[in-house]
Design an enzyme around this catalytic site. Structure first.
Site, PDB file in Angstrom:
ATOM      1  N   SER A 228      35.796  43.704  36.527  1.00 34.53           N
ATOM      2  CA  SER A 228      35.911  43.651  35.070  1.00 34.53           C
ATOM      3  C   SER A 228      34.880  44.587  34.427  1.00 34.53           C
ATOM      4  CB  SER A 228      35.771  42.199  34.614  1.00 34.53           C
ATOM      5  OG  SER A 228      36.254  42.033  33.318  1.00 34.53           O
ATOM      6  N   ASP A 446      47.355  41.799  34.241  1.00 34.34           N
ATOM      7  CA  ASP A 446      45.980  41.457  33.876  1.00 34.34           C
ATOM      8  C   ASP A 446      45.868  41.316  32.360  1.00 34.34           C
ATOM      9  OD1 ASP A 446      43.178  41.519  33.278  1.00 34.34           O
ATOM     10  OD2 ASP A 446      42.793  42.463  35.205  1.00 34.34           O
ATOM     11  N   HIS A 476      43.440  38.096  36.360  1.00 35.94           N
ATOM     12  CA  HIS A 476      42.341  39.039  36.134  1.00 35.94           C
ATOM     13  C   HIS A 476      41.609  39.260  37.454  1.00 35.94           C
ATOM     14  CE1 HIS A 476      39.480  41.298  33.863  1.00 35.94           C
ATOM     15  NE2 HIS A 476      38.505  40.416  33.953  1.00 35.94           N
TER      16      HIS A 476
END
Length: 507
Positions: A228, A446, A476
């Site tokens: 991320s 995502d 995610h």
């Protein structure tokens, strides 16, 4: 409270909520002073040895903690002015099992920005057991996070008041003024409580810290796994130190070409896409389901629902509660139950999800991950959109998402309103000519970092550097959920097998 939808993590079977919302690591002795940076530290810029001390893994970690060791690396507060003071960067490590075939250290950043690697890694380590055979697993708290001079901007009472009184989709001049004032008050609180550090938490500074961590660990090159926001940090490191890039994996990739409005547009697209996929999976259909949720939110904007403990479910809290389970397909049934309960007149289910999302425990205590997140994001971005800029985005964003668009358009103005320090740039530098191959993994469903960002990161890193892996699936992050992605990453990190760019996987 004006709060950008945090880019949270999902690592293997570890849910984002568990990873980020269960408190900091207890009993960790860094071998030096507290994170203020006052006094002698265990490691200096010269690369002297780290003083690893036994520390206890948190509740819910993979083991009691006997194999975990903690230390700290001393770094300049301002890399451009080394004499201006120092701070300590907290580390945690689990040594490689196969000492004879050890490849070095594998440094993790779990995203946010603001996620504590010292806290998250022991909980997530089971997902990386195979990598731990030949790598020391190393987590760290980036500057401004948790034990590394963590940013604090407001107390629990202030957080609770903002959460229940500030309308994040303002409809009147008074609501708009209160929304912007809350953003300004948040920044003022950061400057008051963490003033020495607030001006020095940009991603470029954290990347320079990582190079000092690499040196202190004794590694010639940095082997790195970023998730991320950790992908942005990894891209910036590659840009600054291409010759020191070791085996690097970026999963759930932040779009490095997006400015403030671009990030908001990406998340509006990504969360609506995930919501569409969720409603399609239930058989209701994306259009009908989205319209139902939008109606619920409008009702909550007019009249919040009662919930347990005398609390109320507002539109703002409902949005957080809807977002939370979209990070993982396994949480979709929880969303179904919470939405049905809300439509029947009770807000408890969505409020529980919102509390998980907002890092609020049962006693009303809030964590500070969102404080670090905002401080780092505002230190990075040189843009300061106004209320008029946000209003100009509203028609487009509402078209993209009747559920999330209005909030994310307004949030461009509220996020860094009257921030006490200037931001660094419009977009980060991530081009890395001369660096070794970097695996860039994007998942098509995502919600927080849409797939398109992975393609752009691979392009920005440059030909021969960015190696795109496309994962067809939801959620995610792909490592630990897609056997194809996991096997590809393991083959690269452990054996140096570089897959062809454009490799396709499915969850």
């Amino acid at each position: 409270m004006s709060t950008r939808l945090p880019i949270r993590i999902r690592t293997g079977a570890l849910a984002a909520a568990t990873a980020l919302l269960t408190g900091v690591l207890g009993g960790c002795d860094s071998g030096g002073p507290d994170a203020s940076g006052d006094g002698p530290g265990p490691a200096s810029r010269s690369g002297q040895g780290l003083d690893w001390q036994r520390c206890t893994a948190p509740e819910g970690g993979e083991e009691p903690g006997s194999q975990w060791r903690c230390a700290a690396v001393r770094v300049p507060l301002d890399h451009d002015r080394p004499g201006s003071g120092t701070i300590d960067i907290a580390l945690i490590r689990k040594e490689a099992r196969d000492k004879d075939r050890r490849l070095g250290s594998l440094l993790f950043d779990f995203g946010g920005p603001g996620a504590s690697g010292v806290s998250v890694l022991p909980r997530a380590a089971g997902a990386y057991e195979k990598l731990n055979s030949r790598y020391d697993l190393v987590g760290f708290d980036p500057r401004g996070v948790a034990r590394s001079s963590g940013i604090v901007c407001r107390d629990d009472a202030e957080a609770a008041a903002a959460e229940t009184t500030v309308d994040i989709t303002p409809d009147t001049p008074a609501e708009t003024a209160a929304f912007l004032a809350d953003g300004a008050a948040f920044g003022k609180g950061c400057a008051t409580r963490s003033g020495r550090v607030v001006a020095h938490v940009a991603t470029t500074a954290a990347a320079r810290d990582m190079d000092l961590v690499r040196k202190a660990l004794g590694d010639e090159k940095l082997h790195y796994f970023g998730i991320s926001y950790g992908t942005q940090l990894g891209g910036v490191y590659a840009h600054l130190f291409p010759e020191r890039v070791g085996r690097t994996v970026l999963d759930a990739v932040v779009d490095p070409t997006a400015d403030t409005a671009g990030h908001a547009r990406n998340q509006t697209t990504g969360f609506q896409r995930a919501l569409n996929n969720y409603f399609d999976s239930t058989g209701e259909g994306a259009e009908a389901g989205t319209a139902r949720v939008a109606r619920l939110l409008k009702r909550l904007d007019r009249e919040p629902l009662p919930a347990g403990g005398g609390r109320r479910l507002t539109e703002s809290l409902a949005l957080a509660g809807i977002v939370m389970p979209l990070y993982s397909q396994s949480s979709w049934p929880t969303l179904t139950a919470a939405l049905e309960e809300a439509e029947q007149g009770t807000g408890d289910g969505l409020l529980r999800l919102a509390d998980m999302y907002n890092d609020r425990d049962g006693k009303g205590h809030y964590g500070t991950q969102s404080h670090s997140q905002r401080a780092i994001s505002c230190a990075d971005s040189a843009q300061r959109p106004t209320a008029d800029d946000a209003r100009a985005l509203l028609p487009e964003f509402r078209r993209i998402s009747p559920v999330f668009g209005e909030f994310l358009a307004w949030d461009t103005a509220g996020w860094c309103a009257d921030w006490p320090v200037k931001g660094e740039s419009v977009t980060p530098g991530t081009s890395a000519p001369g660096a070794g191959p970097v695996l860039v993994i994007g998942t098509t469903g995502d919600p927080a970092t849409p797939y398109e960002g992975a393609r752009r990161m691979a392009d920005e890193l440059g030909a021969g550097v960015g190696v795109l892996i496309s994962n067809e699936g939801e959620g995610h992050g792909a490592y630990g959920t897609s056997s194809c992605v996991t096997g590809t990453v393991d083959g690269y990190l452990l054996d140096g097998k570089v897959p062809p760019s454009g490799t396709a996987c499915s969850s």
